[in-house]
Design a protein around this motif. Structure first.
Motif, PDB file in Angstrom:
ATOM      1  N   TYR A  95       1.126 -11.169   8.316  1.00  0.00           N
ATOM      2  CA  TYR A  95       0.805 -11.891   7.290  1.00  0.00           C
ATOM      3  C   TYR A  95       0.129 -10.711   6.072  1.00  0.00           C
ATOM      4  O   TYR A  95       0.641 -10.527   5.343  1.00  0.00           O
ATOM      5  CB  TYR A  95       0.481 -12.744   7.140  1.00  0.00           C
ATOM      6  N   LEU A  96      -0.946 -10.316   6.854  1.00  0.00           N
ATOM      7  CA  LEU A  96      -1.508  -9.332   5.902  1.00  0.00           C
ATOM      8  C   LEU A  96      -0.824  -8.088   6.032  1.00  0.00           C
ATOM      9  O   LEU A  96      -1.275  -7.794   5.029  1.00  0.00           O
ATOM     10  CB  LEU A  96      -2.930  -9.003   6.973  1.00  0.00           C
ATOM     11  N   THR A  97      -0.098  -7.556   6.430  1.00  0.00           N
ATOM     12  CA  THR A  97       0.489  -6.053   6.620  1.00  0.00           C
ATOM     13  C   THR A  97       1.392  -6.053   5.461  1.00  0.00           C
ATOM     14  O   THR A  97       1.495  -4.846   4.510  1.00  0.00           O
ATOM     15  CB  THR A  97       1.628  -5.673   8.179  1.00  0.00           C
ATOM     16  N   ILE A  98       2.216  -7.506   5.877  1.00  0.00           N
ATOM     17  CA  ILE A  98       3.349  -7.557   4.781  1.00  0.00           C
ATOM     18  C   ILE A  98       3.130  -7.107   3.281  1.00  0.00           C
ATOM     19  O   ILE A  98       3.145  -6.887   2.414  1.00  0.00           O
ATOM     20  CB  ILE A  98       4.130  -9.057   4.573  1.00  0.00           C
ATOM     21  N   LEU A  99       1.681  -7.981   2.821  1.00  0.00           N
ATOM     22  CA  LEU A  99       1.028  -7.994   1.980  1.00  0.00           C
ATOM     23  C   LEU A  99       0.665  -6.414   0.962  1.00  0.00           C
ATOM     24  O   LEU A  99       0.722  -6.266  -0.120  1.00  0.00           O
ATOM     25  CB  LEU A  99       0.078  -8.887   1.399  1.00  0.00           C
ATOM     26  N   LEU A 100      -0.409  -6.098   1.857  1.00  0.00           N
ATOM     27  CA  LEU A 100      -0.270  -4.308   2.161  1.00  0.00           C
ATOM     28  C   LEU A 100       0.418  -3.397   1.483  1.00  0.00           C
ATOM     29  O   LEU A 100       0.421  -2.533   0.440  1.00  0.00           O
ATOM     30  CB  LEU A 100      -1.252  -3.499   2.976  1.00  0.00           C
ATOM     31  N   MET A 101       1.445  -3.470   2.347  1.00  0.00           N
ATOM     32  CA  MET A 101       2.801  -2.886   1.986  1.00  0.00           C
ATOM     33  C   MET A 101       3.569  -2.809   0.800  1.00  0.00           C
ATOM     34  O   MET A 101       3.953  -2.363  -0.467  1.00  0.00           O
ATOM     35  CB  MET A 101       3.592  -2.893   3.180  1.00  0.00           C
ATOM     36  N   GLY A 102       3.657  -4.673   0.689  1.00  0.00           N
ATOM     37  CA  GLY A 102       4.607  -4.943  -0.810  1.00  0.00           C
ATOM     38  C   GLY A 102       3.386  -4.357  -2.507  1.00  0.00           C
ATOM     39  O   GLY A 102       4.337  -3.671  -2.943  1.00  0.00           O
ATOM     40  N   ALA A 103       2.540  -4.536  -2.137  1.00  0.00           N
ATOM     41  CA  ALA A 103       1.808  -4.693  -3.117  1.00  0.00           C
ATOM     42  C   ALA A 103       1.385  -2.917  -3.790  1.00  0.00           C
ATOM     43  O   ALA A 103       1.726  -2.018  -4.673  1.00  0.00           O
ATOM     44  CB  ALA A 103       0.104  -5.136  -3.338  1.00  0.00           C
ATOM     45  N   SER A 104       0.976  -1.898  -2.724  1.00  0.00           N
ATOM     46  CA  SER A 104       1.042  -0.603  -2.933  1.00  0.00           C
ATOM     47  C   SER A 104       2.513  -0.134  -3.047  1.00  0.00           C
ATOM     48  O   SER A 104       2.795   1.171  -3.798  1.00  0.00           O
ATOM     49  CB  SER A 104       0.838  -0.302  -1.921  1.00  0.00           C
ATOM     50  N   THR A 105       3.692  -0.638  -2.592  1.00  0.00           N
ATOM     51  CA  THR A 105       5.131   0.064  -2.962  1.00  0.00           C
ATOM     52  C   THR A 105       5.935  -0.234  -4.487  1.00  0.00           C
ATOM     53  O   THR A 105       6.068   0.343  -5.406  1.00  0.00           O
ATOM     54  CB  THR A 105       6.188  -0.534  -2.424  1.00  0.00           C
ATOM     55  N   THR A 106       4.696  -1.359  -4.782  1.00  0.00           N
ATOM     56  CA  THR A 106       5.408  -2.452  -6.554  1.00  0.00           C
ATOM     57  C   THR A 106       4.677  -1.059  -7.569  1.00  0.00           C
ATOM     58  O   THR A 106       5.035  -0.303  -8.280  1.00  0.00           O
ATOM     59  CB  THR A 106       5.455  -3.713  -6.362  1.00  0.00           C
ATOM     60  N   LEU A 107       3.056  -0.980  -6.649  1.00  0.00           N
ATOM     61  CA  LEU A 107       2.224  -0.052  -7.606  1.00  0.00           C
ATOM     62  C   LEU A 107       3.075   1.923  -7.921  1.00  0.00           C
ATOM     63  O   LEU A 107       2.542   2.160  -8.859  1.00  0.00           O
ATOM     64  CB  LEU A 107       0.832   0.036  -7.341  1.00  0.00           C
ATOM     65  N   ILE A 108       3.741   2.269  -6.742  1.00  0.00           N
ATOM     66  CA  ILE A 108       3.890   3.438  -7.186  1.00  0.00           C
ATOM     67  C   ILE A 108       5.018   3.563  -8.135  1.00  0.00           C
ATOM     68  O   ILE A 108       5.084   4.609  -8.921  1.00  0.00           O
ATOM     69  CB  ILE A 108       4.715   3.782  -5.704  1.00  0.00           C
ATOM     70  N   GLY A 109       6.005   2.650  -7.882  1.00  0.00           N
ATOM     71  CA  GLY A 109       6.894   1.619  -9.292  1.00  0.00           C
ATOM     72  C   GLY A 109       5.665   2.388 -10.674  1.00  0.00           C
ATOM     73  O   GLY A 109       6.813   2.580 -11.381  1.00  0.00           O
ATOM     74  N   ALA A 110       4.778   2.252 -10.849  1.00  0.00           N
ATOM     75  CA  ALA A 110       4.288   2.373 -12.191  1.00  0.00           C
ATOM     76  C   ALA A 110       3.076   3.327 -12.529  1.00  0.00           C
ATOM     77  O   ALA A 110       2.207   3.303 -13.627  1.00  0.00           O
ATOM     78  CB  ALA A 110       3.253   0.658 -11.950  1.00  0.00           C
ATOM     79  N   LEU A 111       3.196   4.416 -11.449  1.00  0.00           N
ATOM     80  CA  LEU A 111       2.374   5.385 -11.890  1.00  0.00           C
ATOM     81  C   LEU A 111       2.820   6.079 -12.634  1.00  0.00           C
ATOM     82  O   LEU A 111       4.234   6.501 -13.154  1.00  0.00           O
ATOM     83  CB  LEU A 111       2.687   5.907 -10.236  1.00  0.00           C
ATOM     84  N   PRO A 112       1.427   6.829 -13.221  1.00  0.00           N
ATOM     85  CA  PRO A 112       2.037   7.786 -14.171  1.00  0.00           C
ATOM     86  C   PRO A 112       1.864   8.859 -14.274  1.00  0.00           C
ATOM     87  O   PRO A 112       2.347   8.778 -12.820  1.00  0.00           O
ATOM     88  CB  PRO A 112       0.679   8.042 -15.485  1.00  0.00           C
ATOM     89  N   THR A 113       3.450   9.723 -14.145  1.00  0.00           N
ATOM     90  CA  THR A 113       3.695  11.311 -13.566  1.00  0.00           C
ATOM     91  C   THR A 113       2.840  12.198 -14.280  1.00  0.00           C
ATOM     92  O   THR A 113       2.208  12.173 -14.491  1.00  0.00           O
ATOM     93  CB  THR A 113       5.162  11.694 -14.469  1.00  0.00           C
ATOM     94  N   TYR A 114       2.989  14.120 -13.813  1.00  0.00           N
ATOM     95  CA  TYR A 114       2.126  14.514 -14.173  1.00  0.00           C
ATOM     96  C   TYR A 114       2.350  15.236 -14.969  1.00  0.00           C
ATOM     97  O   TYR A 114       1.336  15.709 -15.618  1.00  0.00           O
ATOM     98  CB  TYR A 114       2.663  16.285 -12.769  1.00  0.00           C
ATOM     99  N   ALA A 115       2.994  15.347 -16.109  1.00  0.00           N
ATOM    100  CA  ALA A 115       3.699  15.148 -17.245  1.00  0.00           C
ATOM    101  C   ALA A 115       2.870  14.017 -17.851  1.00  0.00           C
ATOM    102  O   ALA A 115       1.967  14.791 -18.958  1.00  0.00           O
ATOM    103  CB  ALA A 115       4.899  14.975 -17.518  1.00  0.00           C
ATOM    104  N   GLN A 116       2.834  13.000 -17.684  1.00  0.00           N
ATOM    105  CA  GLN A 116       1.661  12.428 -18.287  1.00  0.00           C
ATOM    106  C   GLN A 116       0.333  12.849 -18.461  1.00  0.00           C
ATOM    107  O   GLN A 116      -0.631  12.110 -19.299  1.00  0.00           O
ATOM    108  CB  GLN A 116       2.279  10.559 -18.103  1.00  0.00           C
ATOM    109  N   ILE A 117      -0.650  12.432 -16.602  1.00  0.00           N
ATOM    110  CA  ILE A 117      -2.083  12.128 -16.677  1.00  0.00           C
ATOM    111  C   ILE A 117      -1.968  14.086 -16.005  1.00  0.00           C
ATOM    112  O   ILE A 117      -3.191  13.873 -15.513  1.00  0.00           O
ATOM    113  CB  ILE A 117      -2.403  10.946 -15.447  1.00  0.00           C
ATOM    114  N   GLY A 118      -1.535  14.896 -15.285  1.00  0.00           N
ATOM    115  CA  GLY A 118      -1.629  15.857 -14.976  1.00  0.00           C
ATOM    116  C   GLY A 118      -2.321  15.902 -13.249  1.00  0.00           C
ATOM    117  O   GLY A 118      -1.722  14.934 -12.347  1.00  0.00           O
ATOM    118  N   ILE A 119      -3.101  16.833 -12.964  1.00  0.00           N
ATOM    119  CA  ILE A 119      -2.782  16.675 -11.681  1.00  0.00           C
ATOM    120  C   ILE A 119      -3.688  14.973 -10.875  1.00  0.00           C
ATOM    121  O   ILE A 119      -3.490  14.719 -10.099  1.00  0.00           O
ATOM    122  CB  ILE A 119      -4.305  17.379 -10.987  1.00  0.00           C
TER     123      ILE A 119
END
Length: 451
Positions: A95-119
């Motif tokens: 139950y815990l592992t599925i929560l951690l995996m799903g939340a982090s994967t979703t947040l990767i899709g919301a990340l700004p890129t290098y062109a937006q915030i650099g390093i």
């Protein structure tokens, strides 16, 4: 010293088995969809989005390294959640592992890129990759243990292979999503917003998986264990001197673990090369359209829906060792011919080569691995040892392999190191198989390892 008493074998209905099978399949599908989404993104776009100020070859190496760093977190997750699963049960951990995996994967899709915030962009990418890996470190091990411990003895290989079908389903879904995006979006659209869609869509799958696991019953083997009282494993000090637990407590651990690690090497190493490195190599070095290798992985995954259960059935019929030996030898023998097909420049030959490599050297071995590794270990430490064997094998083979392959192919200017690595991985698994006992039909409630 505490003597535990059990009322008798714990029974589960067909409906319980179906729910456990669906849960195991879905969780593993989600894990591999998340990781395949990431690995394909690392091979196709992450070098441009997060590492744009370096050469294409160095960018590919950097992208593969961010892919590999998740395996370090997976090892930490395997230790933490593996011990928890052996102590308080399989269900809570899953139950815990599925929560951690799903939340982090979703947040990767919301990340700004290098062109937006650099390093800060690649730093955040690595951070989310670490969280994703920490949850995934026990997911497939937990699902493998749960299905193997639920399954009837005579059909254990077939039912446990559903974990492998989960990996195949996840790989197929991720590959299909990327193939679709590459087909309908321009390079500009893909790099500006299209790459985010697969990661954001994984949120829906996470919600369904969490809902399903809330009503899942605990593994019957865990409840039958002689050292489990009121849903919790007794500490060593509480059970020392118990005749019922003597074999499991006094057996020296280690041999079964190293055998399992060897069995893991072939599948894990081949997977990193075929499903991750070759996709980027074909696009960036061979300069073939990137949709071709992603389509090949998708077609190979479709064929895998037949490969996986067939190997599971054959393992139940003839034993685990004969099937392992056959697949390991076949992969080693075909490594160079398959790489000749893949690097020939002919699109049809490339697709055929990748389909065969995926089904023989990756999915076929994974079908056998799902049940064999669970059968090698005793019930008291099965979750922990299986998770560690999978993740250490993943670090040594799947994570490091693509980086080594990228470096060797850049230095040599040739594809032959890829084939040589496939041969080496397969031979390691062959040696481990020859040294292992046959585990088909083993009593999984036994506390001691099979070797």
């Amino acid at each position: 010293m505490t003597e535990s008493t059990k009322a008798g074998p714990v029974t589960r209905t067909t409906r319980d088995l179906a729910k456990a099978a669906t849960s195991g399949w879905l969780g593993t599908a989600m894990e591999f969809m998340d990781f395949q989404l990431y690995s394909l993104a690392a091979a196709i776009v992450f070098n441009e989005l997060f590492f744009p100020d370096v050469s294409p070859a160095i960018g590919l190496i950097a992208a593969m390294a961010t892919y590999g760093v998740g395996y370090v977190a997976r090892l930490a997750g395997a230790i933490y959640f593996g011990r928890m699963g052996d102590r308080i049960g399989r269900k809570r951990v899953l139950y815990l592992t599925i929560l951690l995996m799903g939340a982090s994967t979703t947040l990767i899709g919301a990340l700004p890129t290098y062109a937006q915030i650099g390093i800060l962009a690649p730093i955040l990418l690595v951070a989310l990759r670490l969280v994703q890996g920490f949850g995934a470190g026990a997911e497939i091990a937990g699902a493998t243990v749960m299905l193997a411990e639920y399954a009837p003895v005579r059909r254990r290989g077939l039912i446990a292979s559903l974990v492998s079908l989960g990996t195949n389903s996840g790989t197929l879904a991720a590959s299909a999503l990327w193939a679709f995006l590459l087909a309908v979006l321009s390079d500009e659209q893909l790099l500006s917003w299209g790459w985010r869609l697969p990661f954001l869509l994984s949120f829906v799958l996470m919600i369904f998986a969490v809902w399903l696991r809330r009503s899942l019953k605990e593994s019957p083997v865990f409840e039958e264990r002689a050292d489990v009282v009121d849903g919790r494993a007794l500490r060593r000090a509480e059970v020392e001197g118990s005749s019922a637990l003597e074999a499991g407590l006094q057996q020296r651990k280690g041999k079964a673990f190293f055998l399992a690690l060897g069995l893991r090497f072939g599948q894990a190493g081949n997977s990193g090369l075929v499903q991750t490195f070759l996709v980027g190599y074909i696009a960036s070095t061979l300069l073939i359209d990137r949709s071709v290798p992603t389509d090949a992985i998708m077609y190979g995954s479709l064929l895998g829906f037949a490969t996986v259960p067939i190997l599971g059935l054959l393992g139940d019929r003839f034993g685990r060792r004969p099937m392992y030996i056959g697949l390991s030898v076949l992969t080693a023998v075909l490594a160079f011919p398959l790489l000749l097909l893949i690097t020939s420049g002919n699109t049809v030959a490339l697709v055929i080569g990748m389909i065969l490599a995926l089904n023989i050297g990756v999915l076929g071995l994974f079908s056998l691995e799902s049940v064999t590794m669970a059968e090698l270990f005793g019930a008291r430490t099965r979750f922990t040892q299986l998770a560690l064997a999978k993740e250490i094998g993943g670090i040594l083979a799947t994570a490091i392999g693509p980086v080594v392959a990228a470096t060797l192919t850049a230095v040599t200017g040739s594809w032959w190191p890829i084939a040589a690595m496939l041969v080496a991985y397969s031979l390691i698994t062959l040696v481990a198989t020859v040294l292992s006992p046959e585990t088909r039909g083993r009593d999984l409630v036994a506390l001691e390892d099979a070797a």
